[in-house]
Write an enzyme that holds these catalytic residues in place. Structure first.
Site, PDB file in Angstrom:
ATOM      1  N   ASP A   1       8.746  -0.992  39.209  1.00 40.77           N
ATOM      2  CA  ASP A   1       9.258   0.039  38.308  1.00 40.77           C
ATOM      3  C   ASP A   1      10.191   1.005  39.019  1.00 40.77           C
ATOM      4  O   ASP A   1      10.356   0.974  40.239  1.00 40.77           O
ATOM      5  CB  ASP A   1       8.098   0.817  37.679  1.00 40.77           C
ATOM      6  CG  ASP A   1       7.003   1.163  38.687  1.00 40.77           C
ATOM      7  OD1 ASP A   1       7.315   1.315  39.889  1.00 40.77           O
ATOM      8  OD2 ASP A   1       5.832   1.268  38.288  1.00 40.77           O
TER       9      ASP A   1
ATOM     10  N   HIS B   1      -2.582   2.875  33.762  1.00 35.57           N
ATOM     11  CA  HIS B   1      -1.342   2.108  33.814  1.00 35.57           C
ATOM     12  C   HIS B   1      -1.238   1.314  35.119  1.00 35.57           C
ATOM     13  O   HIS B   1      -1.686   1.751  36.170  1.00 35.57           O
ATOM     14  CB  HIS B   1      -0.107   3.001  33.616  1.00 35.57           C
ATOM     15  CG  HIS B   1       0.205   3.936  34.741  1.00 35.57           C
ATOM     16  ND1 HIS B   1       0.207   5.313  34.607  1.00 35.57           N
ATOM     17  CD2 HIS B   1       0.556   3.713  36.034  1.00 35.57           C
ATOM     18  CE1 HIS B   1       0.536   5.877  35.745  1.00 35.57           C
ATOM     19  NE2 HIS B   1       0.753   4.924  36.632  1.00 35.57           N
TER      20      HIS B   1
ATOM     21  N   GLU C   1       2.009   2.168  30.222  1.00 32.22           N
ATOM     22  CA  GLU C   1       1.122   3.223  29.758  1.00 32.22           C
ATOM     23  C   GLU C   1       0.224   2.728  28.618  1.00 32.22           C
ATOM     24  O   GLU C   1       0.448   1.643  28.061  1.00 32.22           O
ATOM     25  CB  GLU C   1       1.946   4.427  29.289  1.00 32.22           C
ATOM     26  CG  GLU C   1       2.783   5.080  30.383  1.00 32.22           C
ATOM     27  CD  GLU C   1       1.960   5.922  31.360  1.00 32.22           C
ATOM     28  OE1 GLU C   1       0.724   5.768  31.405  1.00 32.22           O
ATOM     29  OE2 GLU C   1       2.559   6.741  32.074  1.00 32.22           O
TER      30      GLU C   1
END
Length: 643
Positions: free
Chosen positions: A97, A170, A175
């Protein structure tokens, strides 16, 4: 079983809690005494995978995580590269990410993080590194994410995926609400996730609200998944993930569907798992004194009865029949544990002179002790043990408070500017450094590190607040020491590793005072980690000093900070406070005005430090009362460390 899990069998029983199939746990997990051991073994598995692929002439495709959890894994991989010749020439990486929007050169970007901790120190080919681009145009993000997925597929998928876990459950930035077959996409971050990142960004208002993340479906396609979990702040979500039902409300529970996943945990992260928290509900127990105390405190609170009123049926109905059979009767058990808990309570934290100390937490002699209170920041002393601090002074001990860091990073620019402008006005007729400080603070960029003069100013603000508090409770200025440990003085939230110079400074102050008592912060929940580094420094100093004759008479007591408290089964010294002493402690904390109204590193608790400290101390007193012990206004708690 993977290599590092086999090696875990060689670690002593005190160092690893072996995984047991129970009706509670739905994910394989290994529990280690600390993250150092665990990280080294995870790094070894990754290194072996790389070598195995090299022997076959194949690429090794790794999915990598950021955050504090994998740092030690990366450090060990770098060490293997430098010292053992581990090559990453066949390694292709895909990071989970990246914040959005976020430029690559921003120090908070995951691009910067990965190069700082791993890529700049190994021989990986730049073209083999893939990290989501936080600056891709918004109308191009959808196609960019599809292309990111395709790149992973083109390389044959992920051989190994390293994960951390957030307190929302998460993995990556998936999420709550994420779908099990979701792919790489842009996502809105949960408030709790942003709150946890606030210290890195100097406030939650500066944390990006979105991120690009690999999806749950992408992660689940990895051939091997290892999730790292460290610290008590992760304990609740680890329990929910390992023992709970699969739900989109806790995205990490989707990992239960993966056939080759292992959670690697330290004791604190695993502490809420049933086999650790209440092992008597899992199976037969070896009833040590520690486990007996833990179980009986739990039973008393669960049954909502004082310890002395617990019955045989209470024990039998709650998985503790084995303990009852071993001890004979609830009556004997209850009295025994009541006495143990009663003996933790003392109004004499330095020991009561000329008294029988057989059942007291501290020794009676010497009657007047030399005491060091180590405080990681210039307020932890009064926040965490202000009442005990006052008691030690009032009872005639030679008390020294030692502030380990300057605490300058926790002073806001607005607070520093206020002081700089006052000083500038006071020296208006003479050119001074304060003019430069005002100029710097007025025009400071968001990502700019404070100048040396501004850092000094912020440090002095905290130093003078500390003097105000210590004078208020009656400590002489000559007994106040500021170490300004070098590891802290980076001007950034991220600190340097603990070094030999830091340890030697701590050694020197202990050598100078030769204490009979040391109080230190055993709170590892500090949002920016300074407490742990400071505690590690003390532990290293004690190792170096333990052969000194005066150390034979030195006891070490650990207190908890503003974020956490010892469990009732862990407390070895409980120091009660009267209503007046509670007010005195509050007033001492309020001298730290720069930390009062806008706390920069408060975690997800919006209360001011004085309020949460006071409520925590009162809550501890209520728990003692619930067990059937004396009803005090508030209690400060300590656990002894045996070095």
């Amino acid at each position: 079983m993977h290599r590092y899990l086999v090696q875990a069998n060689d670690i002593s029983h005190k160092e690893v809690g072996k995984f047991e199939e129970t009706r509670y746990e739905k994910l394989h997990n290994e529990v280690f005494e600390n993250s150092y051991q665990a990280s080294a073994l995870v790094a070894e598995e990754i290194a072996q995978l790389i070598k195995d692929k090299q022997e076959k002439g194949e690429n090794c495709v790794l999915g990598l995580a950021t955050g504090s959890s994998p740092i030690k894994v990366y450090e060990e991989l770098v060490r293997m590269h430098r010292e053992e010749g581990l090559s990453f020439s066949n390694v292709i990486t895909f990071n989970l990410d990246e914040y959005y929007p976020m430029s690559k050169d921003n120090h908070q970007s995951y691009h910067y993080f990965m190069h700082q901790h791993l890529f700049d120190h190994i021989d990986i080919k730049p073209e083999n590194v893939h990290i989501p681009d936080g600056k891709v145009l918004l109308d191009e993000v959808h196609q960019y994410c599809i292309d990111y997925e395709m790149k992973i597929k083109e390389h044959g998928g992920l051989d190994f995926q390293l994960l951390g876990i957030g307190r929302t459950g998460h993995v990556g930035f998936n999420e709550p609400g994420s779908h099990y077959n979701s792919g790489t996409r842009i996502i809105t971050l949960d408030h709790l996730t942003r709150s946890d990142a606030a210290s890195d960004f100097n406030g939650i208002e500066n944390v990006p609200k979105r991120a690009i993340t690999m999806g749950i479906g992408t992660i689940l396609k990895a051939k091997r998944i290892v999730l790292l979990g460290w610290g008590h702040k992760k304990a609740e979500i680890i329990k929910d993930t390992v023992e709970g039902e699969i739900t989109s409300n806790v995205p990490a529970t989707y990992l239960q569907q993966h056939k080759n996943t292992t959670f690697i945990l330290d004791y604190e992260a695993a502490s809420e798992l049933t086999r650790f928290k209440t092992p008597w509900l899992v199976g037969q127990c070896v009833w040590t004194d520690e486990l007996k105390r833990k179980a009986m405190v739990w039973l008393s609170l669960k049954a909502n009865k004082p310890i002395l009123k617990l019955t045989d049926r209470d024990y039998n109905d709650n998985g503790m029949s084995g303990l009852l059979a071993q001890e004979g009767s609830a009556y004997e058990l209850n009295i025994q544990m009541f006495n143990v808990l009663q003996h933790t309570i003392t109004g004499w934290p330095g020991g009561k002179p000329n008294a029988d100390d057989t059942n007291r937490p501290e020794r009676a002699e010497p009657a007047r002790k030399r005491v060091i209170i180590f405080s990681p920041h210039p307020d932890d002393d009064v926040i965490s043990m202000g009442g005990t601090f006052c008691r030690l002074i009032d009872q005639g001990h030679e008390v020294h408070v030692v502030y380990q860091t300057s605490g300058n990073i926790a002073v806001t620019d607005a607070e520093a500017l206020k002081f700089a402008e006052v000083a500038k006005d006071m020296t208006a007729d003479t050119p001074s450094v304060f003019e430069e400080a005002v100029e710097f603070l007025t025009n400071k960029r968001e990502d700019q590190i404070d100048s040396l003069d501004v850092r000094k100013l912020k440090g002095l603000i905290r130093r003078r607040e500390s003097y105000g508090a210590t004078r208020y409770i009656g400590l002489d200025d000559k007994n106040v020491h500021f170490l300004n440990l070098p590891f802290y003085e980076t001007g950034e939230v991220k600190k340097n590793p603990l070094g030999e110079e830091d340890i030697q400074i701590i050694v020197d102050i202990i050598e100078q005072i030769k204490p009979h008592q040391i109080y230190a912060a055993g709170d590892l929940a500090d949002p920016h980690g300074t407490h742990k580094v400071c505690l590690d420094g003390i532990f290293e100093a004690l190792k170096l000093l333990k052969t000194k004759p005066y150390m034979n008479d030195c006891w070490v007591w650990l207190y908890r900070g503003a974020w956490h408290e010892w469990g009732l089964d862990e407390i070895e010294m409980a120091v009660p406070m009267s209503p007046g002493q509670v007010v005195q402690k509050r007033n001492a904390i309020l001298f730290h005005q720069s930390q009062k109204d806008r706390v920069m590193f408060q975690g997800d608790d919006s209360r001011e430090f004085w309020m949460r400290a006071e409520e925590r101390n009162k809550a501890t007193a209520k728990l003692y009362d619930a067990l059937g012990l004396a009803d005090y206004e508030a209690i400060e708690a300590f656990k002894r460390y045996h070095f």
